[in-house]
Write a protein that holds these residues in place. Structure first.
Motif, PDB file in Angstrom:
ATOM      1  N   GLY A  85       0.776  -1.222   0.000  1.00  0.00           N
ATOM      2  CA  GLY A  85       0.000   0.000   0.000  1.00  0.00           C
ATOM      3  C   GLY A  85       0.806   1.268   0.000  1.00  0.00           C
ATOM      4  O   GLY A  85       0.424   2.233   0.640  1.00  0.00           O
ATOM      5  N   VAL A  86       1.928   1.322  -0.696  1.00  0.00           N
ATOM      6  CA  VAL A  86       2.713   2.543  -0.750  1.00  0.00           C
ATOM      7  C   VAL A  86       2.094   3.546  -1.705  1.00  0.00           C
ATOM      8  O   VAL A  86       2.073   4.735  -1.454  1.00  0.00           O
ATOM      9  N   ALA A  87       1.579   3.078  -2.817  1.00  0.00           N
ATOM     10  CA  ALA A  87       1.097   3.991  -3.856  1.00  0.00           C
ATOM     11  C   ALA A  87      -0.062   4.834  -3.354  1.00  0.00           C
ATOM     12  O   ALA A  87      -0.863   4.391  -2.551  1.00  0.00           O
ATOM     13  N   HIS A  88      -0.131   6.083  -3.839  1.00  0.00           N
ATOM     14  CA  HIS A  88      -1.208   6.985  -3.443  1.00  0.00           C
ATOM     15  C   HIS A  88      -2.415   6.725  -4.343  1.00  0.00           C
ATOM     16  O   HIS A  88      -2.691   7.443  -5.290  1.00  0.00           O
ATOM     17  N   ALA A  89      -3.115   5.671  -4.045  1.00  0.00           N
ATOM     18  CA  ALA A  89      -4.282   5.291  -4.840  1.00  0.00           C
ATOM     19  C   ALA A  89      -5.202   4.480  -3.958  1.00  0.00           C
ATOM     20  O   ALA A  89      -4.800   3.913  -2.957  1.00  0.00           O
ATOM     21  N   THR A  90      -6.487   4.457  -4.320  1.00  0.00           N
ATOM     22  CA  THR A  90      -7.450   3.732  -3.518  1.00  0.00           C
ATOM     23  C   THR A  90      -7.055   2.281  -3.397  1.00  0.00           C
ATOM     24  O   THR A  90      -7.103   1.689  -2.330  1.00  0.00           O
ATOM     25  N   GLU A  91      -6.647   1.683  -4.508  1.00  0.00           N
ATOM     26  CA  GLU A  91      -6.266   0.285  -4.477  1.00  0.00           C
ATOM     27  C   GLU A  91      -4.957   0.063  -3.748  1.00  0.00           C
ATOM     28  O   GLU A  91      -4.593  -1.049  -3.437  1.00  0.00           O
ATOM     29  N   GLY A  92      -4.211   1.127  -3.457  1.00  0.00           N
ATOM     30  CA  GLY A  92      -2.992   1.031  -2.674  1.00  0.00           C
ATOM     31  C   GLY A  92      -3.214   1.423  -1.229  1.00  0.00           C
ATOM     32  O   GLY A  92      -2.297   1.869  -0.565  1.00  0.00           O
ATOM     33  N   GLN A  93      -4.445   1.287  -0.742  1.00  0.00           N
ATOM     34  CA  GLN A  93      -4.822   1.551   0.642  1.00  0.00           C
ATOM     35  C   GLN A  93      -4.810   3.038   0.980  1.00  0.00           C
ATOM     36  O   GLN A  93      -4.707   3.415   2.141  1.00  0.00           O
ATOM     37  N   GLN A  94      -4.935   3.883  -0.016  1.00  0.00           N
ATOM     38  CA  GLN A  94      -5.235   5.282   0.192  1.00  0.00           C
ATOM     39  C   GLN A  94      -6.653   5.524  -0.324  1.00  0.00           C
ATOM     40  O   GLN A  94      -7.238   4.660  -0.970  1.00  0.00           O
ATOM     41  N   LEU A  95      -7.185   6.714  -0.056  1.00  0.00           N
ATOM     42  CA  LEU A  95      -8.567   7.005  -0.415  1.00  0.00           C
ATOM     43  C   LEU A  95      -8.628   8.260  -1.272  1.00  0.00           C
ATOM     44  O   LEU A  95      -7.901   9.224  -1.034  1.00  0.00           O
TER      45      LEU A  95
ATOM     46  N   THR B 190     -17.440  -2.584   0.134  1.00  0.00           N
ATOM     47  CA  THR B 190     -17.219  -3.639  -0.852  1.00  0.00           C
ATOM     48  C   THR B 190     -15.734  -3.765  -1.112  1.00  0.00           C
ATOM     49  O   THR B 190     -14.963  -2.809  -0.967  1.00  0.00           O
ATOM     50  N   LYS B 191     -15.301  -4.946  -1.511  1.00  0.00           N
ATOM     51  CA  LYS B 191     -13.887  -5.217  -1.711  1.00  0.00           C
ATOM     52  C   LYS B 191     -13.370  -4.593  -3.005  1.00  0.00           C
ATOM     53  O   LYS B 191     -14.113  -4.420  -3.964  1.00  0.00           O
ATOM     54  N   ASP B 192     -12.084  -4.258  -3.008  1.00  0.00           N
ATOM     55  CA  ASP B 192     -11.394  -4.004  -4.270  1.00  0.00           C
ATOM     56  C   ASP B 192     -11.381  -5.304  -5.069  1.00  0.00           C
ATOM     57  O   ASP B 192     -11.285  -6.399  -4.496  1.00  0.00           O
ATOM     58  N   THR B 193     -11.485  -5.190  -6.370  1.00  0.00           N
ATOM     59  CA  THR B 193     -11.453  -6.378  -7.230  1.00  0.00           C
ATOM     60  C   THR B 193     -10.484  -6.150  -8.378  1.00  0.00           C
ATOM     61  O   THR B 193     -10.311  -5.023  -8.842  1.00  0.00           O
ATOM     62  N   GLY B 194      -9.853  -7.239  -8.847  1.00  0.00           N
ATOM     63  CA  GLY B 194      -8.951  -7.134  -9.977  1.00  0.00           C
ATOM     64  C   GLY B 194      -7.635  -7.823  -9.696  1.00  0.00           C
ATOM     65  O   GLY B 194      -7.430  -8.426  -8.639  1.00  0.00           O
ATOM     66  N   PRO B 195      -6.705  -7.743 -10.658  1.00  0.00           N
ATOM     67  CA  PRO B 195      -5.416  -8.435 -10.532  1.00  0.00           C
ATOM     68  C   PRO B 195      -4.621  -7.971  -9.321  1.00  0.00           C
ATOM     69  O   PRO B 195      -4.487  -6.772  -9.073  1.00  0.00           O
TER      70      PRO B 195
ATOM     71  N   ALA C 292      -5.467  -8.103  -2.606  1.00  0.00           N
ATOM     72  CA  ALA C 292      -5.356  -8.992  -1.447  1.00  0.00           C
ATOM     73  C   ALA C 292      -6.674  -9.714  -1.191  1.00  0.00           C
ATOM     74  O   ALA C 292      -7.750  -9.253  -1.604  1.00  0.00           O
ATOM     75  N   ALA C 293      -6.584 -10.832  -0.477  1.00  0.00           N
ATOM     76  CA  ALA C 293      -7.766 -11.676  -0.244  1.00  0.00           C
ATOM     77  C   ALA C 293      -8.856 -10.931   0.509  1.00  0.00           C
ATOM     78  O   ALA C 293     -10.052 -11.183   0.277  1.00  0.00           O
ATOM     79  N   ASP C 294      -8.483 -10.003   1.397  1.00  0.00           N
ATOM     80  CA  ASP C 294      -9.511  -9.270   2.143  1.00  0.00           C
ATOM     81  C   ASP C 294     -10.063  -8.091   1.356  1.00  0.00           C
ATOM     82  O   ASP C 294     -10.900  -7.335   1.854  1.00  0.00           O
ATOM     83  N   GLY C 295      -9.603  -7.919   0.122  1.00  0.00           N
ATOM     84  CA  GLY C 295     -10.126  -6.854  -0.731  1.00  0.00           C
ATOM     85  C   GLY C 295      -9.697  -5.461  -0.335  1.00  0.00           C
ATOM     86  O   GLY C 295     -10.262  -4.469  -0.811  1.00  0.00           O
ATOM     87  N   ASN C 296      -8.669  -5.355   0.537  1.00  0.00           N
ATOM     88  CA  ASN C 296      -8.165  -4.045   0.963  1.00  0.00           C
ATOM     89  C   ASN C 296      -9.246  -3.160   1.559  1.00  0.00           C
ATOM     90  O   ASN C 296      -9.197  -1.924   1.411  1.00  0.00           O
TER      91      ASN C 296
END
Length: 335
Positions: free
Chosen positions: A20-30, A273-278, A281-285
């Motif tokens: 989760g370093v990247a500044h993006a929703t899928e990188g655990q930022q919002l 709802t979980k993140d989805t895609g390639p 993580a299993a918990d959907g971040n």
């Protein structure tokens, strides 16, 4: 060292992106300006053009997983790498709000536009946690590989973020305010999926319906809240769809005089709802965080200028950094 562990350690630089370093929703930022709304949630506004200039400072040194524990990567053979370091963001947010004389029912029509300018630094450390019996002679080698991977996951950027455009209907009376809105976040921000940090969240749009409710009482108490629910598109650069989340800002202030207000403000985020895609993580971040802290506000006698300062420590974060958000907000009438 076994071949399995060696291969995993050497490939760690590819794995680190998952923490989760990247500044993006899928990188655990919002994709949200957490804690940005303030006394305008409760203070009535006359029709006209308003400018806001906000400054946000965010700093976090704790990186938590879905269970509220410090994030760690499973390297293999019982070895874990605990994430440390810091994320520091300085954000300047110009915002324009226009409230018209045109009515829809009993509410006036308006629109706001926000374009954040972001300076973001991510410094990453990875500390090896070794199981009992792991050879002492191999620990420095493994840690050296972790240090190299951490260096590759550290970077900074200064660039424009994603623009939000929010049409709204504003209902006001002498004691309360209700705003109904439907905001759209446009992927105008600087973004490259191969970068460690980005000012933009990704190549996707966000639809964000919501409302504002504010109430003032004769005893000086004022309560306000802004609640939105975000629906994200698919990031065309990564093919990941970030999950849906509710974001609420809230304020409980005491009107000490016509000029000064003191009280508490904060925010809450919960991803449903979980993140989805390639590579998700299993918990959907699924992220969450809460914040609460002191605030002081000033408004001029003629209502042409206002300022606000607040410091909001975060708590109960999940799948994201946990730190402190500070805001200095200036608001002024332009016409």
């Amino acid at each position: 060292m076994s071949l399995s562990l060696f291969s995993r350690v050497c490939g760690l630089a590819l794995t680190v992106a998952g923490v989760g370093v990247a500044h993006a929703t899928e990188g655990q930022q919002l994709r949200a300006l957490l804690g940005a709304p303030g006394q305008e949630m409760t203070v009535p506004q006359n029709p006209g053009l308003y400018g806001q200039l906000w400054y946000q400072h965010y700093e976090a040194t704790r990186f938590l997983d879905g269970g509220g524990h410090r994030q760690a990567i499973d390297v293999g053979n019982g070895v874990e790498a605990e994430r440390g370091g810091a994320i520091v963001a300085n954000v300047v947010v110009p915002r324009l709000t226009y409230l018209s004389e045109t009515y829809w029912g009993e509410g006036r029509l308006g629109v706001s536009a926000t374009i954040p300018m972001i300076d973001l630094t991510a410094h990453t450390t990875l500390t090896g946690r070794f199981p009992t019996g792991f050879p002492d002679a191999m620990k420095p080698y493994v840690q050296a590989q972790l240090n190299a991977a951490a260096a590759g996951a550290s970077d900074s950027t200064t660039a424009q973020g994603d623009m939000e455009i929010a049409p709204f209907i504003d209902f006001q009376d002498d004691t309360s305010r209700v705003i109904l809105m439907t905001a759209f976040v446009v992927p105008t921000g600087d973004y490259n999926k191969d970068n460690v940090v980005n000012a933009g969240a990704g190549r996707f749009w966000t639809w964000r319906p919501g409302f504002v409710y504010g109430r003032a009482w004769d005893n000086g108490l004022e309560f306000g809240t802004r609640v939105t629910y975000s629906f994200n598109g698919v990031n065309s650069a990564t093919h990941v769809r970030s999950g849906q989340y509710v974001h609420a800002d809230y304020s409980l202030m005491y009107r000490y005089s016509d000029l000064w207000r003191f009280g508490l403000q904060g925010y809450a985020v919960k991803q449903f709802t979980k993140d989805t895609g390639p590579g998700v993580a299993a918990d959907g971040n699924k992220a969450q965080t809460y914040a609460l802290g002191p605030s002081v506000g000033y408004q001029s006698e003629d209502g042409e200028f206002a300022a606000e300062l607040k410091v909001l420590p975060e708590f109960h974060a999940r799948n994201r950094p946990e730190g402190t958000t500070s805001w200095l907000r200036l608001m002024f009438r332009l016409d």
